[in-house]
Design a protein around this motif. Structure first.
Motif, PDB file in Angstrom:
ATOM      1  N   LEU A 529      -8.709   6.491 -73.768  1.00 47.22           N
ATOM      2  CA  LEU A 529      -7.427   7.161 -73.956  1.00 47.22           C
ATOM      3  C   LEU A 529      -6.842   6.671 -75.277  1.00 47.22           C
ATOM      4  CD1 LEU A 529      -5.970   6.775 -70.342  1.00 47.22           C
ATOM      5  CD2 LEU A 529      -6.819   8.880 -71.381  1.00 47.22           C
ATOM      6  N   ILE A 530      -5.733   7.283 -75.693  1.00 44.51           N
ATOM      7  CA  ILE A 530      -5.162   6.879 -76.984  1.00 44.51           C
ATOM      8  C   ILE A 530      -4.690   5.428 -76.950  1.00 44.51           C
ATOM      9  CG2 ILE A 530      -4.516   9.205 -77.711  1.00 44.51           C
ATOM     10  CD1 ILE A 530      -1.626   8.529 -76.835  1.00 44.51           C
ATOM     11  N   GLN A 531      -4.330   4.928 -75.768  1.00 42.38           N
ATOM     12  CA  GLN A 531      -3.964   3.525 -75.614  1.00 42.38           C
ATOM     13  C   GLN A 531      -4.247   3.091 -74.184  1.00 42.38           C
ATOM     14  OE1 GLN A 531       0.073   2.744 -76.773  1.00 42.38           O
ATOM     15  NE2 GLN A 531      -0.340   2.950 -78.954  1.00 42.38           N
ATOM     16  N   ARG A 532      -4.411   1.789 -73.983  1.00 42.50           N
ATOM     17  CA  ARG A 532      -4.523   1.224 -72.632  1.00 42.50           C
ATOM     18  C   ARG A 532      -3.177   0.600 -72.283  1.00 42.50           C
ATOM     19  NH1 ARG A 532      -9.494  -2.723 -72.100  1.00 42.50           N
ATOM     20  NH2 ARG A 532      -9.371  -2.233 -69.876  1.00 42.50           N
ATOM     21  N   SER A 533      -2.650   0.961 -71.138  1.00 39.28           N
ATOM     22  CA  SER A 533      -1.343   0.453 -70.744  1.00 39.28           C
ATOM     23  C   SER A 533      -1.495  -0.678 -69.725  1.00 39.28           C
ATOM     24  CB  SER A 533      -0.489   1.576 -70.141  1.00 39.28           C
ATOM     25  OG  SER A 533      -1.106   2.109 -68.970  1.00 39.28           O
ATOM     26  N   ILE A 534      -0.453  -1.513 -69.651  1.00 38.37           N
ATOM     27  CA  ILE A 534      -0.388  -2.595 -68.676  1.00 38.37           C
ATOM     28  C   ILE A 534       0.844  -2.349 -67.813  1.00 38.37           C
ATOM     29  CG2 ILE A 534      -0.077  -5.074 -68.329  1.00 38.37           C
ATOM     30  CD1 ILE A 534      -1.541  -5.546 -70.950  1.00 38.37           C
ATOM     31  N   GLU A 535       0.615  -2.051 -66.547  1.00 37.21           N
ATOM     32  CA  GLU A 535       1.716  -1.714 -65.630  1.00 37.21           C
ATOM     33  C   GLU A 535       2.224  -2.982 -64.953  1.00 37.21           C
ATOM     34  OE1 GLU A 535       2.432   1.304 -61.861  1.00 37.21           O
ATOM     35  OE2 GLU A 535       0.716  -0.062 -61.870  1.00 37.21           O
ATOM     36  N   THR A 536       3.504  -3.298 -65.163  1.00 40.11           N
ATOM     37  CA  THR A 536       4.070  -4.518 -64.578  1.00 40.11           C
ATOM     38  C   THR A 536       5.291  -4.263 -63.711  1.00 40.11           C
ATOM     39  OG1 THR A 536       5.435  -4.911 -66.544  1.00 40.11           O
ATOM     40  CG2 THR A 536       3.242  -5.939 -66.499  1.00 40.11           C
ATOM     41  N   GLN A 537       5.990  -3.162 -63.933  1.00 36.73           N
ATOM     42  CA  GLN A 537       7.220  -2.911 -63.174  1.00 36.73           C
ATOM     43  C   GLN A 537       6.910  -2.245 -61.845  1.00 36.73           C
ATOM     44  OE1 GLN A 537      10.477  -0.795 -64.951  1.00 36.73           O
ATOM     45  NE2 GLN A 537      11.003  -2.465 -66.324  1.00 36.73           N
ATOM     46  N   ASP A 538       7.447  -2.824 -60.775  1.00 37.98           N
ATOM     47  CA  ASP A 538       7.345  -2.190 -59.461  1.00 37.98           C
ATOM     48  C   ASP A 538       8.231  -0.951 -59.431  1.00 37.98           C
ATOM     49  OD1 ASP A 538       5.715  -4.306 -58.584  1.00 37.98           O
ATOM     50  OD2 ASP A 538       7.469  -5.489 -58.030  1.00 37.98           O
ATOM     51  N   ASN A 539       7.728   0.079 -58.810  1.00 38.82           N
ATOM     52  CA  ASN A 539       8.519   1.293 -58.631  1.00 38.82           C
ATOM     53  C   ASN A 539       8.531   1.592 -57.143  1.00 38.82           C
ATOM     54  OD1 ASN A 539       9.510   4.141 -58.919  1.00 38.82           O
ATOM     55  ND2 ASN A 539       9.242   3.662 -61.079  1.00 38.82           N
TER      56      ASN A 539
END
Length: 673
Positions: A529-539
């Motif tokens: 993908l154009i970038q790799r994200s790091i998910e840290t916030q709980d939703n």
């Protein structure tokens, strides 16, 4: 350039299939169409949504079914439809972009991107004129001043990258102190809705992980104020319109702060987490209403969201057909006063008082949403009957209405079988089994788990995200499935679940771990993908990194792997600076913090009648422990065997003298702070 056609009829996603007859030449998200856009230097129009999304349906009707709009889109853009539930990785990247550009998010998520995928513009729902006006402007800018778009894309990409710039914490002794949690919860109280339960504001989401953390913390600290708040919140949610009083199960949210008027879509992930939450709450409070909610919600899951093969469907739509064959939000669930009077006859008056068939419950189109605001005692006294007589009458009326409602045209079903959401439901069933000891709950959990291992897991322990297609799993899928396996082991103590969790964790470490941040990327190394994200916030669903941190903590205890426990601690330490005043976004992290700040026990039960004894402890709310049976082939259980009943209560594998009374162990866990 070849003329593209709408190809969505070849897809399996209900959301994509909803758009298969649009005059827009929709393509699905795939490498070949992205290469086609680059080769032909065409802007990408990426429209992201999900099948139960009301405003997605509205925009489809107003824009994507309009031939003039479609011609504009087809002539100037490569149009890609994305089901956010199939491709949460794509959704993450472009939602981050939208929030940077506009300060808000939502669905439908519409993004205009350069041919290489970098975003330059975004919006959620737009009416026809605004949508077309925006597209004309973007077309002209791309044709006349492409360097301006390129410059903006570079700046925006840098901003998105900054979101993933996380400084890894260094290990520190005695970092986790109970006083920190005291400060957090005291400050958080300003956001509590003390009158209606839940959290202030509207639209109002239930946020089950927030309430579960508060229950964990309040029970450990014997904080009666917080306990009262959690209990009140759960009661209000169960009595009001967000809960389907006839058929069980919860809607996604309410539009008002009193929980009265729901947005009627029903999601698997909400109901799974709420079943788990109400099971835990019943274990602690012993409130009959909480047990009723669990039983009714599970019945709803079994009726509407379970495939005969054992896996779980994703959602029911908010909209359904009226008698006049028009799609309308909530049509399946609401009633006119005339309908209720004709069906209930002499029982109408009591039912109307009980469920607010009055100005309080009146919604729109002269229809009523059923919810309770007065106590059973108050209603019974008003009609001069006993509470038992009242309950019999109300249940009789509910049964009548339910049978008639089942003959209505049901909301559309999103029949995707997603690994992550199925895992939430497996965990919910496992927890419900522990608390209520119903074998059918355990059977449902093991059957769904077997389905995933048979159909979505290959011989190299690579997971797929969705049944019916070959979309690769994200971190969320691995993390939540590992979490479910840990919970399932603590239900039936079959080693195979923990051993599989261990193998999957090793896969996650090799494919997703980022040494620089000490956290996990949302996508695996091989996903481009154009970038790799790091998910840290709980939703509404806890973040994949917070789930993995807890998994590493638990598995580190079971397998005596101090490296995994330390990784978990470093992950939490890395996130701590982000927990300022947005506590609801970090509740699952705070749950881990609580386990590190307070005494945490590994309980091993050996000797005679271990299965019988463990059932006693399962039915209590004791979040400060894990349990293993000595018959398990785990490092934790080594050298912990006995012919007679022996309960080893250990901390970091240092054990107290074995006890032979399970009730004493339960008492110790309840009073240890």
């Amino acid at each position: 350039m070849k003329q593209l056609e709408n190809l969505l009829s070849k897809e399996t996603s209900p959301y994509l299939l909803q758009h298969a007859n649009n005059p827009v030449a929709w393509q699905s998200w795939n490498d070949s169409i992205l290469k086609f856009a680059k080769d032909n230097n065409k802007l990408l129009l990426i429209s992201i949504g999900y099948s139960a999304c009301h405003w997605c349906h509205v925009m489809e009707h107003e824009c994507f079914e309009n031939k003039e709009v479609a011609n504009l889109m087809n002539e100037n853009f490569i149009n890609i439809k994305v089901d956010r539930e199939e491709h949460p990785d794509v959704d993450h990247i472009y939602m981050n972009a939208l929030q940077i550009m506009t300060g808000h998010g939502g669905w439908p998520l519409n993004i205009i991107a350069l041919p290489d995928g970098r975003p330059v513009w975004g919006a959620t729902y737009l009416p026809t004129k605004k949508w077309m006006g925006s597209l004309y402007q973007l077309r002209d800018l791309f044709n006349q001043a492409p360097e301006q778009m390129e410059d903006y894309a570079n700046k925006l990409s840098s901003g998105i990258k900054q979101l993933n710039t996380i400084v890894k914490a260094t290990p520190s002794e005695n970092l986790f102190q109970k006083t920190y949690l005291q400060q957090i919860t005291t400050s958080w109280e300003d956001k509590f809705d003390w009158e209606n339960g839940g959290f202030k504001g509207a639209p109002k989401f239930m946020m089950p992980n927030n309430l579960l953390f508060l229950l964990e913390y309040a029970s450990s600290e014997k904080n009666t104020t917080l306990l009262d708040f959690v209990e009140k919140s759960l009661l209000k949610m169960a009595q009001r319109g967000v809960y389907d009083t006839l058929g069980g199960g919860f809607s996604r949210y309410t539009v008002d702060e009193k929980w009265h008027i729901p947005h009627f879509e029903k999601m698997l992930y909400d109901n799974a987490q709420l079943i788990e939450l109400y099971s835990n709450a019943y274990a602690f409070f012993k409130v009959k209403k909480f047990k009723q909610v669990v039983e009714e919600s599970i019945n709803f899951i079994q009726r509407k969201l379970t495939h005969p093969k054992g896996y779980f469907f994703s959602a029911l739509d908010a909209d359904s057909l009226t008698i006049s064959n028009q799609k309308e939000e909530g049509a399946f669930y609401c009633w006119t006063k005339k309908e209720l009077q004709e069906i209930l006859n002499d029982d109408f008056e009591i039912f109307a008082a009980y469920y607010n068939v009055n100005t309080t419950g009146l919604w729109e189109h002269n229809k009523y949403v059923l919810f309770q605001t007065e106590s059973n005692d108050t209603i019974a006294q008003k009609f001069n009957i006993t509470t038992n007589e009242l309950q019999i009458k109300i249940q009789h009326s509910k049964n009548k209405l339910f049978k008639i409602r089942e003959k209505r045209t049901a909301p559309d079903l999103d029949d995707k079988g997603l690994t992550s959401w199925n895992s939430l439901m497996i965990k919910a069933y496992a927890k419900a089994y522990q608390v209520f000891q119903k074998e059918e709950y355990l059977n449902a959990a093991t059957k769904a788990t077997q389905f995933i291992t048979d159909n979505l897991l290959d011989e190299n322990y690579n997971l797929l995200r969705s049944y019916k297609n070959n979309i690769k799993s994200c971190l969320e899928d691995y993390a939540l499935f590992i979490e479910a396996l840990i919970e399932l082991y603590q239900s039936n103590y079959d080693d195979k679940y923990l051993l599989l969790a261990e193998k999957l964790t090793k896969i996650v470490k090799s494919k997703f771990y980022d040494e620089e941040s000490g956290l996990f990327y949302y996508t695996a190394k091989e996903v481009k993908l154009i970038q790799r994200s790091i998910e840290t916030q709980d939703n509404v669903i806890p973040s994949s990194n917070s789930v993995m941190a807890k998994n590493l903590f638990y598995l580190g205890k079971y397998f005596l792997c101090q490296e995994w426990v330390k990784t978990s601690e470093i992950m939490l330490s890395t996130i701590l600076p982000n927990i300022t005043d947005y506590y609801s976004g970090y509740s699952n992290w705070l749950s881990l913090y609580l386990k590190l700040a307070n005494p945490f026990y590994e309980i091993v039960i050996a000797g005679e009648n271990t299965k019988k004894e463990v059932k006693k402890i399962q039915q209590h709310f004791l979040p400060n422990k894990i349990i293993a049976l000595s018959t398990s082939n785990l490092k934790l259980t080594n050298n912990k065997s006995s012919n007679n009943l022996s309960i080893f209560a250990c901390r970091e594998n240092y054990c107290n003298k074995p006890q032979n009374d399970i009730n004493e162990v339960i008492s110790m866990l309840q009073n240890e702070v």
